[in-house]
Design an enzyme around this catalytic site. Sequence first.
Site, PDB file in Angstrom:
ATOM      1  N   ILE A 180       3.990   2.650   4.498  1.00  0.00           N
ATOM      2  CA  ILE A 180       2.996   1.982   3.646  1.00  0.00           C
ATOM      3  C   ILE A 180       3.712   1.640   2.341  1.00  0.00           C
ATOM      4  CG2 ILE A 180       0.782   2.136   2.444  1.00  0.00           C
ATOM      5  CD1 ILE A 180      -0.225   4.055   4.510  1.00  0.00           C
ATOM      6  N   ASP A 181       4.026   0.375   2.148  1.00  0.00           N
ATOM      7  CA  ASP A 181       4.613  -0.042   0.875  1.00  0.00           C
ATOM      8  C   ASP A 181       3.464  -0.508  -0.015  1.00  0.00           C
ATOM      9  OD1 ASP A 181       6.893  -0.534  -0.843  1.00  0.00           O
ATOM     10  OD2 ASP A 181       6.287  -2.619  -0.695  1.00  0.00           O
ATOM     11  N   THR A 207       1.829   2.238  -1.798  1.00  0.00           N
ATOM     12  CA  THR A 207       0.971   3.407  -1.537  1.00  0.00           C
ATOM     13  C   THR A 207      -0.086   3.569  -2.628  1.00  0.00           C
ATOM     14  OG1 THR A 207       2.791   4.492  -0.388  1.00  0.00           O
ATOM     15  CG2 THR A 207       0.994   5.901  -1.073  1.00  0.00           C
ATOM     16  N   ASP A 209       9.339   1.450   5.814  1.00  0.00           N
ATOM     17  CA  ASP A 209       8.398   1.908   4.793  1.00  0.00           C
ATOM     18  C   ASP A 209       7.016   1.853   5.457  1.00  0.00           C
ATOM     19  OD1 ASP A 209       6.836   2.510   2.645  1.00  0.00           O
ATOM     20  OD2 ASP A 209       7.938   1.249   1.232  1.00  0.00           O
ATOM     21  N   GLU A 239      11.004   6.144   4.779  1.00  0.00           N
ATOM     22  CA  GLU A 239      10.684   6.634   3.438  1.00  0.00           C
ATOM     23  C   GLU A 239      10.249   8.093   3.457  1.00  0.00           C
ATOM     24  OE1 GLU A 239       7.595   4.570   1.212  1.00  0.00           O
ATOM     25  OE2 GLU A 239       8.078   5.753  -0.561  1.00  0.00           O
ATOM     26  N   ASP A 280      12.114  -0.398   0.761  1.00  0.00           N
ATOM     27  CA  ASP A 280      11.247  -1.406   0.125  1.00  0.00           C
ATOM     28  C   ASP A 280      11.768  -2.830   0.353  1.00  0.00           C
ATOM     29  OD1 ASP A 280       9.442   0.454  -1.141  1.00  0.00           O
ATOM     30  OD2 ASP A 280      10.996   0.871  -2.620  1.00  0.00           O
TER      31      ASP A 280
HETATM   32  C1  LIP Z   1       6.527   1.127  -4.118  1.00  0.00           C
HETATM   33  C2  LIP Z   1       7.183  -0.203  -4.332  1.00  0.00           C
HETATM   34  C3  LIP Z   1       6.728  -0.795  -5.631  1.00  0.00           C
HETATM   35  C4  LIP Z   1       7.273   0.043  -6.698  1.00  0.00           C
HETATM   36  C5  LIP Z   1       6.854   1.467  -6.567  1.00  0.00           C
HETATM   37  C6  LIP Z   1       7.076   2.022  -5.176  1.00  0.00           C
HETATM   38  P1  LIP Z   1       5.882   2.760  -2.071  1.00  0.00           P
HETATM   39  O1  LIP Z   1       6.808   1.651  -2.844  1.00  0.00           O
HETATM   40  O2  LIP Z   1       7.039  -1.113  -3.356  1.00  0.00           O
HETATM   41  O3  LIP Z   1       7.223  -2.110  -5.800  1.00  0.00           O
HETATM   42  O4  LIP Z   1       6.961  -0.465  -7.956  1.00  0.00           O
HETATM   43  O5  LIP Z   1       7.635   2.161  -7.460  1.00  0.00           O
HETATM   44  O6  LIP Z   1       8.428   2.273  -4.932  1.00  0.00           O
HETATM   45  O7  LIP Z   1       6.203   4.058  -2.720  1.00  0.00           O
HETATM   46  O8  LIP Z   1       4.472   2.382  -2.266  1.00  0.00           O
HETATM   47  O9  LIP Z   1       6.339   2.688  -0.678  1.00  0.00           O
END
Ligand code: LIP
Length: 279
Positions: free
Chosen positions: A93-94, A96, A91, A71, A220
Amino acid sequence: MDTAEIDRCFEVAVGLVKEAGQVVREAIKKQKKIEMKSSSVDLVTESDKAVEKLLIEGLSKAFPSHKFIGEESTADGAKCELTSDPTWIIDPIDGTMNFVHSLPYTCVSVGLWGGREALAGIIFNPVLDQMFTAKKGQGAYLNGERITVSGEKDLSKALVFAEMGTSHDPEKVKTVLANLTTLMPRVHGIRAMGSCALNMVMVAMGGADIVYEFGIHAWDTAAALVVVTEAGGVVVDTAGGPFDLMRRRVLCASTPELAKEIASLLSQYQPTPDGDLSG
Ligand code: LIP
C-alpha cells in the site's frame, strides 16, 4: 529475461494485484489497526501486511526462483538487496497515511526487475479503479489505454508534486521548506498528495509535470519508473544525475528540460540509502 518470460510474469502479477486491490478496496472503508514504523507518521496497517503476504505467496508459487524486496518484509529485518536475479519489488500500500484516513489516493505497486534494470511495473489504485501498467519497450497504459507525458518544458507552466515525507529530521524539514520557497513563485502549482508511486504515474499520464522527493524507498519508485519512462518521461536523481533505486531520492519530469531546470534549483538532502545495487 526474454519478452515471453516478462509477459508471463506480468500476466500473473496483474491477476494478483487485482486480488490485492480487492483487499484494499474493502479495508479502506473500515477501521484500521495501525502501528508506527520509523516515526509517528510512518505507518503500517494489517492490510499492508496482508497484501504483501498475498502478493509474495502468489508470485513465489508461480516463480519459485525469484527474489523479493517488500516494504513490510524489509521493515521486519529482511535485506533490501538488489542483485541481477529476477526480483519483485513490492509496496503493498503506497500512500499508507492516505489509506489510514480513507483518502482514495493510495495504490498497490509491483515492479519486476532483472539484470538490475526495471522490466515491468504495475500500479493499481483500486478505489478509483486506475491500473497503470508498463513493460520495458512496450509503452505505458492506464486501464489498457496508451498514456504519454504532457511534454511540458516551461517551468512556469508546470504542475509540481512535492512531498513532506515521513522523517522529521530537522535538516530534512529545512530542505523541504526551502524547496517550496524556491519553487512557489516559479511554477504553475505545487501539490503534496502522499503517494510517490501515484505521483509518478500522474506524470506518466500528463496530469503532473514534475515529481521530486527525498526519503522515498526502492519500493516507492521501482514500478512507477517503468511506467514513466515508457510514457516518454524522465526519471533521474534529484541533483540531475542517473537515478539510483537505493539512494532514496527521485526526480521525475515530463521532459529532460524540466528535469534539468528543477535539479539546478533544488536544495539537496541525502537520507541513509536503502542498500547497494550489488550482486
Ligand atoms: C509513502 C510515499 C510518500 C512519502 C511517504 C511514504 P508508504 O510510502 O509514497 O510519497 O511521502 O513518506 O514513504 O509508506 O505509504 O508506502
